[in-house]
Design an enzyme around this catalytic site. Structure first.
Site, PDB file in Angstrom:
ATOM      1  N   GLY A  39      47.450  33.601  55.389  1.00  0.00           N
ATOM      2  CA  GLY A  39      48.765  34.204  55.467  1.00  0.00           C
ATOM      3  C   GLY A  39      49.560  34.054  56.715  1.00  0.00           C
ATOM      4  O   GLY A  39      50.562  34.040  56.640  1.00  0.00           O
ATOM      5  N   TYR A 184      34.083  36.840  40.721  1.00  0.00           N
ATOM      6  CA  TYR A 184      35.380  36.112  41.470  1.00  0.00           C
ATOM      7  C   TYR A 184      36.176  35.278  40.808  1.00  0.00           C
ATOM      8  O   TYR A 184      37.587  35.581  40.953  1.00  0.00           O
ATOM      9  CB  TYR A 184      34.864  35.463  42.570  1.00  0.00           C
ATOM     10  CG  TYR A 184      36.052  34.692  43.468  1.00  0.00           C
ATOM     11  CD1 TYR A 184      36.504  35.746  44.174  1.00  0.00           C
ATOM     12  CD2 TYR A 184      35.993  33.420  43.726  1.00  0.00           C
ATOM     13  CE1 TYR A 184      37.651  34.999  45.239  1.00  0.00           C
ATOM     14  CE2 TYR A 184      36.896  32.844  44.597  1.00  0.00           C
ATOM     15  CZ  TYR A 184      37.839  33.762  45.243  1.00  0.00           C
ATOM     16  OH  TYR A 184      38.570  33.360  46.118  1.00  0.00           O
TER      17      TYR A 184
END
Length: 292
Positions: A39, A184
């Site tokens: 990010g 997940y």
């Protein structure tokens, strides 16, 4: 994988083979997470253009195991040439997300890009996964992505270049992935379904919606903190490859409804040698990322 190690190891942009043909100068990007890793690399690449970055992340105080906070990330973005608004917030909290959207609009006059970067990972098998971890992945990955995208829609529709970019994999119903780590997979595919649905829902609104996923393992704190992780990441690439790929998508033609991979995007942008992105392992020794 979206939790990454400290950004101090990031390559200077001049050392990557990507040559940009567009710019994010003056664009306002609202990102979930982003205090470190992939990010932050994406945000830093945008900041080099002169973008405005609003980071909403939980890490306001230093973490005992992970370097960087939302405030040190903002300092890095300003140093790179952008403007930054650091916000301590949790993507699971409706009020925090609404406040982040409002703050972005108030500070910079609107929102051009939403990057759904925040994500939790647990690769446990079904009988081993803790249900608190299951709930965490559902809340951050699926609900958080949906919520941030939803609340930013009015501002995105006002932008001439509205774009939602989510870090999630191509949808693939090969049972291999569900059988490998069901909890997940469900959470990440929930993010990808948000891309699929919003791209269709917004196709007449001038807002592009896409996903981006790495072809190889990316050097992350989550991997480094695993047993043997320091060795595993030697067969990974750095987060700069995802930063360059995200930049290419966000400055591209406005395509929507795509599940891009980093290599696919960068090859289309003229990159043929990915060696500069690796941490030293030969290309044929790199570890493929999951879902691909």
């Amino acid at each position: 994988m979206t939790s990454s190690n400290d950004a101090s190891r990031a390559l200077p942009q001049a050392e990557t083979p990507y040559v940009a043909t567009g710019s994010l100068k003056g664009k306002t990007i609202l990102m979930s997470g982003g205090s470190r890793g992939i990010g932050l690399a994406i945000a830093t690449r945008a900041a080099r253009d002169g973008a405005n970055i609003v980071l909403m992340a939980k890490t306001g105080d230093p973490h005992p195991k992970l370097e960087g906070t939302v405030f040190t990330a903002a300092e890095q973005l300003v140093a790179a040439g952008g403007q930054a608004l650091p916000l301590v917030g949790d993507v699971r909290n409706d009020d925090d997300v609404a406040a982040a959207v409002a703050a972005a609009v108030e500070r910079f006059g609107g929102i051009d890009v939403v990057v759904n970067n925040a994500s939790a990972i647990d690769l446990s098998k079904t009988d081993a996964v803790d249900m608190k971890r299951y709930d965490l992945m559902q809340d951050i990955n699926v609900r958080g992505t949906f919520l941030l995208s939803k609340l930013a829609l009015p501002a995105l529709r006002e932008s001439a270049h509205g774009h939602i970019l989510t870090l999630s994999p191509p949808l693939n119903l090969d049972p291999k992935w569900a059988g490998m780590h069901l909890a997940y997979t469900m959470a990440k595919y929930g993010m990808s379904l948000t891309t699929l649905g919003l791209a269709e829902e917004l196709k007449n609104d001038g807002v592009s919606v896409n996903s981006l996923w790495p072809c190889t393992l990316i050097d992350t704190a989550a991997i480094r903190n695993m047993p043997g992780g320091q060795q595993i990441v030697q067969a990974a690439r750095g987060p700069e490859i995802m930063a360059d790929a995200a930049h290419a998508v966000l400055t591209g033609s406005g395509a929507t409804g795509n599940f891009f991979t980093d290599e696919q995007v960068l090859r289309a942008a003229g990159v043929s040698d990915f060696t500069p992105y690796s941490l030293g392992a030969p290309e044929d020794r790199l570890v493929p990322d999951i879902f691909l």
